[in-house]
Each structure stands twice: as C-alpha cells, then as structure tokens.
Design a protein around this motif. Structure first.
Motif: not given
Length: 280
Positions: A230-254
């Motif tokens: 971060t340019k201002d040295r503030s904290l940063s956070a991240q979360w990540e999943h890999t996701v499949l688009v299904t016929d009715t919605g989604y499925e999280v693969l991770t």
C-alpha cells in the motif's frame, strides 16, 4: 468480447482435485504460523508438503509473465501492508502481524488457487475487522455467481461492502480465469457496475480474490519486481477461492477440512446453491 473457456466434465473433476489440494496446503501450514518463524521457513514447509506429500507442483515457482523476472519461491507471503506477491525470505513474523498466504498447486495439469489471512498471535482490532470485511467481500462476490449474472455484479457488491466499511479496493490486480493455464480470461474485477462485463455461463472457472486496503487504494511496487505494498503503508487484506459456475449457481472448488465456513448471511441468502461450498 474476450473468449472465456467452458470447462468439460473431465476438466471440472481435475479442478476439484487441484482445488482441494491447494486448500489442504493452507490447512497444513496453519499451525506453523506463529511468532518467530520466517516467511522463508513457511515457504520451505509448503514446498516440501506439496512436492513430497501431495505430489503437486507449486505453480508460482519460476512463474514468469511477460515483463517480469521469474518468481523465486513456491508460495506468496504478504505481510501487513503488503497487498500481494510478497516473496518469502528472512523476514521474521511477530505477534500482532497479519499475513496472507497465497497457494497455487498444479495436479495433473490443473491449477488449484486460493489464499487465506492469518493472525500471528493477537491482532489489532483494525486488522481483525479488515480481514473479516475482506472475507465477507469475497463471499458476497461469490454469492452473485450463477448463469446469466455478469462479472460486474461480482465487482459491484465487493466494492460496495468494502467502501461502506470505510476501506478501499485495489484496482490494479483482479481475479482470473484458471484451469490448465494459471491465468486466463476472464479478468474478475473487484469493483464495477451491476449488469456490466461478460455474462457468466455454466462451466466457467475463475478466482474471486479481493484485495482490500484499510487506507487508500494506491499501491507501490518494491524493487524485487513482485512485492506490492500500500502506498500509504496502511494494512491490506486478501482472501481467495477458485469457483465454478454451475447450472444453478456456483461451486467453490478450493475447499478442504480446514476451510473457514462461509459467513452466516451468505448461507442464509444462498440456500442450496452454497451447500457444496461447505462440504469438505
């Protein structure tokens, strides 16, 4: 219009396996994340687990997009004000730190990509809230995924939730399509307008991985050519999943035994579409 690959049934099976294995690396490393350990030691442990226990390949190692030098390690360790792509090394983590571990494994040619935030000892109230809001942002984005929805729907709900909490969304990095290729179309922006960008179709697989800053969204690149802060040295956070688009919605693969469950409001809103995301 970009060309987004639709995965076959065999591709989806391969991606489920790779996704679970990627998540299991994060399960494995969790007890080692404590004051006094170096980020390089976390990398060594993950690397050995992937290669010797899982029989997977660490995707980041020697990864070299155009214009970059090859990435030198097996995982990314992004500490405190590091937004993403922190290179493991001699840095000792200490009580009160927050760290994101980004893990991508390759199994039988398929990539499983995910990341989690970890608290080292007791985090500050600010760090805890930032991580929680970012987690909610990721899940709110995921909850919009279904055939007929648009990528802009994902970005909009993430941006709205982050900014309503007083935080900012990093714009230079985004989620991405994934399969036998580490990074492919589409780009999944974490900001935007509903109903815009590509329409989602069953069989698409991509990551949702918002990077949210406690301060301003501006970033700076370090001299190693990879680490983003971060340019201002503030904290940063991240979360990540890999996701499949299904016929009715989604499925999280991770998803693995140790994957944190979706927030209660996501489960309540999504109903059956989210059920697969909670199964180990």
């Amino acid at each position: 219009m970009t060309s987004i690959s639709i995965k076959s049934d065999d591709d989806i099976k391969g991606m489920r396996i790779a996704g679970r294995l990627g998540a299991e690396v994060l399960d494995y490393i969790t007890p080692f994340i404590k004051p006094g350990v170096t980020t390089g030691e976390l990398d060594r442990l993950c690397h050995e687990y992937m290669v010797n226990v899982q029989g997977t390949i660490p995707a980041p190692l020697n990864y070299c997009p155009p214009g970059y030098t090859p990435y030198p390690k097996a995982i990314c360790t992004s500490l405190n004000d590091v937004v993403c792509h922190g290179i493991p090394g001699d840095k000792v983590i200490k009580n009160g730190d927050v760290i994101n571990l980004d893990i991508t494994v390759i199994k039988d040619g398929y990539h499983g990509d995910n990341s989690r935030m970890f608290f080292v000892g007791e985090p500050s109230i600010l760090a805890r809230r930032l991580s929680e809001i970012t987690y909610e942002c990721m899940w709110l984005g995921i909850s919009k995924i279904k055939p007929g929805a648009h990528l802009g729907d994902i970005g909009h709900v993430i941006q709205q939730h982050a900014e309503n909490a007083g935080y900012s969304v990093v714009r230079e990095f985004c989620g991405h399509g994934i399969g036998k290729v580490f990074h492919e179309e589409p780009q999944v922006l974490h900001y935007g307008r509903p109903g815009t960008l590509e329409e989602l179709k069953a069989g698409m697989i991509f990551t949702v991985e918002p990077m949210i800053n406690a301060g301003r969204r501006d970033i700076r690149e370090m001299g190693d050519g990879w680490t983003i802060k971060t340019k201002d040295r503030s904290l940063s956070a991240q979360w990540e999943h890999t996701v499949l688009v299904t016929d009715t919605g989604y499925e999280v693969l991770t998803v693995s035994a140790g994957t944190p469950p979706p927030p209660a409001f996501v489960l309540a809103a999504s109903g059956p579409a989210a059920a697969v995301a909670t199964a180990a």
